[in-house]
Design an enzyme around this catalytic site. Structure first.
Site, short mmCIF file in Angstrom:
data_model
loop_
_atom_site.label_atom_id
_atom_site.label_comp_id
_atom_site.label_asym_id
_atom_site.label_seq_id
_atom_site.Cartn_x
_atom_site.Cartn_y
_atom_site.Cartn_z
CG ASP A 13 -1.67 -1.30 1.37
OD1 ASP A 13 -2.01 -1.75 0.24
OD2 ASP A 13 -1.68 -1.67 2.55
CD GLU A 192 -9.02 -2.36 -1.66
OE1 GLU A 192 -9.19 -2.61 -0.40
OE2 GLU A 192 -8.61 -3.34 -2.18
#
Length: 535
Positions: A13, A192
């Site tokens: 991420d 997301e």
């Protein structure tokens, strides 16, 4: 060249931020403490760990957080003389709810002490903070819809219900004004990880889609207004390996745009490298960087063409070479834990370990795999082939006490070579193995009989991982040859995809030292050194 991944091992991420000539990448740490890893570079090629900012109880306490919960998807930015870090602490994984709490901390410097957190909301995970040109600040996160029966239900992935946008007032320390669902994602689903970038009056949003498995992708959209409507990129995806099963970098998605001082654009993303012939990635989700370019249609594309991520990527400076990989040899003779090591969940490390000046002392606590107070100190596996060694001084008095060397993912994926006690043999060496038994986490004991050890004195332990195979070794002193103990074990299960699988396993393999004492007496185990050497 940039050689991907630039952050090998568990570093998912990636949120990237440039301040002057300095680049910073923040990555998720999930249940590992302290929270969030921040790496620094001046050339996008070579990176060094400079800070884990969530380091005290007022910022983060993950005791009780399930495996692969904790700190998800941070966002790092710089504005108004401050670094801003947004993060989620996820308290639940299974079932319809996530209980995902979002916070902001700030600091004038990366390496300094960061503020106590400001609570923002709990409506979903993957938060992001965008600083607009007019000084206003905008907070985004994905919206979690608990009414779905499953993530893969009908309509497609209804739990991932879009990207929320709301203004953030830093003086008041809270969200203000209306909240709006500004982007539903593409037909790929599972939207997301939103990040915004502004150029020529366009707001460009990149999001992660397809789930963090082999269908993962970076999807791009744009709008003239920050609150939409957003139109999707002509190719939908900026980066993905979803239709490239032979690509070296798989599961590519979830990253952020950065622009160099010269105006060259790069985009970070997570990726994984499965073991040959398998779909198992022991190094977890790693960080990579791709070079991009703006074309005449004012959309961003990979400069090398297509959407598949590249291992070798041209950088700005052709004279920069990657630093060579080196072995690390740690003698625990100081008062600080070496920077590559972390522990699990607890903001009170003094309960779990201490530095004696001659050893790393583990204060044996709950069983290996506990979600609360577990004395386990470990570092990331960063290579497919490596050897790790340690030396332990440990005097168990009961079968409830064990300490040693572990290859660890979570409570249902680990191998543990442990010094313990046997009623007839006294001090012995045994192996406790949990090769992916989810949800029960039941142990296997690969040794037919434990190996009797001398009644006292230090013992040296080692393990070697060669792709999907693990071997344990031991000896009493350096004057002896190493002796293999136990059978060859399955190292591939210590991976994202092992056991429960890629969509519920978000970290990566660690190797380190562990001790437990289920009698509650917190026996000590002293480790004098730890060596990690890629092969």
């Amino acid at each position: 060249m940039i050689f991907n991944p630039v952050l090998p091992g568990f570093n998912p991420d990636p949120s990237i931020c440039r301040v002057g000539d300095d680049y910073y990448i923040a990555t998720s740490t999930f249940e590992w403490y302290p929270g969030v890893q921040i790496h620094h570079s001046r050339n996008l090629v070579n990176w060094s760990l400079v800070k884990r900012p969530l380091e005290r109880a007022s910022q983060l306490d993950m005791r009780g957080d399930p495996d692969s919960c904790g700190v998800w998807a941070p966002c790092l930015s710089y504005a108004d003389g401050l670094f801003w870090l947004v993060y989620t602490d996820v308290k639940r994984l299974d079932g319809n709810f996530k209980d995902a709490h979002n916070y902001i901390v700030t600091s004038p410097t990366i390496e300094g002490e960061w503020s106590d957190p400001v609570y923002i909301n709990s409506s979903g995970f993957d938060p992001s903070l965008f600083h607009d040109e007019d000084g206003r600040k905008w907070f985004m996160n994905m919206l979690w819809n608990h009414r779905s029966n499953s993530v893969g239900g009908s309509p497609k992935h209804p739990a991932f219900a879009g990207i929320l946008l709301q203004e953030y007032d830093p003086d008041a320390g809270k969200l203000v004004g209306p909240v709006k669902n500004v982007f539903q994602g593409s037909s790929h689903g599972l939207v997301e990880g939103p990040h915004l970038f502004k150029r020529k009056g366009w707001y460009y949003m990149t999001v992660a889609e397809g789930g963090t498995g082999y269908d993962h992708a970076v999807t791009m959209a744009r709008s003239r207004s920050i609150d939409g409507p957003y139109e999707i990129h002509p190719d939908t995806f900026l980066i993905t390996s979803a239709n490239a099963p032979d690509a070296a970098l798989q599961r590519a998605g979830h990253g952020q745009i950065v622009e160099t001082p010269a105006g060259i654009v790069f985009h970070t993303h997570l990726c994984s490298r499965p073991l040959p012939g398998t779909r198992r990635s022991p190094l977890g989700r790693e960080t990579a960087i791709q070079r991009c370019e703006w074309r005449d249609d004012d959309w961003l594309y990979l400069s090398q063409g297509g959407v598949m991520p590249f291992v070798e990527v041209p950088t700005e400076d052709p004279l920069v070479d990657p630093e060579p990989t080196k072995a690390t040899h740690r003698i625990f003779d100081g008062d600080q834990l070496p920077p590559e090591f972390q522990w699990l969940r607890s903001p009170e490390p003094e309960k779990l370990f201490s530095m004696t000046g001659s050893a790393l002392r583990l204060h044996a606590r709950e069983s290996i795999g506990s979600w609360f107070e577990q004395a386990l100190v470990a570092r990331r596996q960063e290579h497919f082939v490596f050897r790790a060694e340690t030396e332990i001084s440990f005097a168990p008095e009961t079968i409830q006490q064990a300490a040693g060397l572990t290859h660890y993912y979570n409570r249902h994926k680990f191998h543990f070579l442990a010094v313990t006690w046997h009623e007839k043999l006294g001090r012995v060496l045994t192996i406790l193995s949990c090769p992916g038994d989810w949800p029960d986490g039941r142990l296997e004991f690969p040794l037919d009989e434990p190996v009797q050890l001398p009644a006292d004195g230090p013992v040296q332990l080692a393990l070697e991982v060669d792709l999907g195979e693990l071997r344990f070794f031991w000896r009493v002193s350096a004057s002896e040859d190493w002796k293999q103990v136990g059978p060859v074990l399955d190292a591939s299960v210590i991976s994202d995809e092992g056991g429960r699988g890629e969509h519920a396993s978000f970290t990566g393999a660690f190797v380190g030292m562990a001790a437990f004492d289920t009698s509650g007496s917190a026996i000590k185990a002293d480790f004098s050194r730890f060596d990690y050497a890629p092969r």
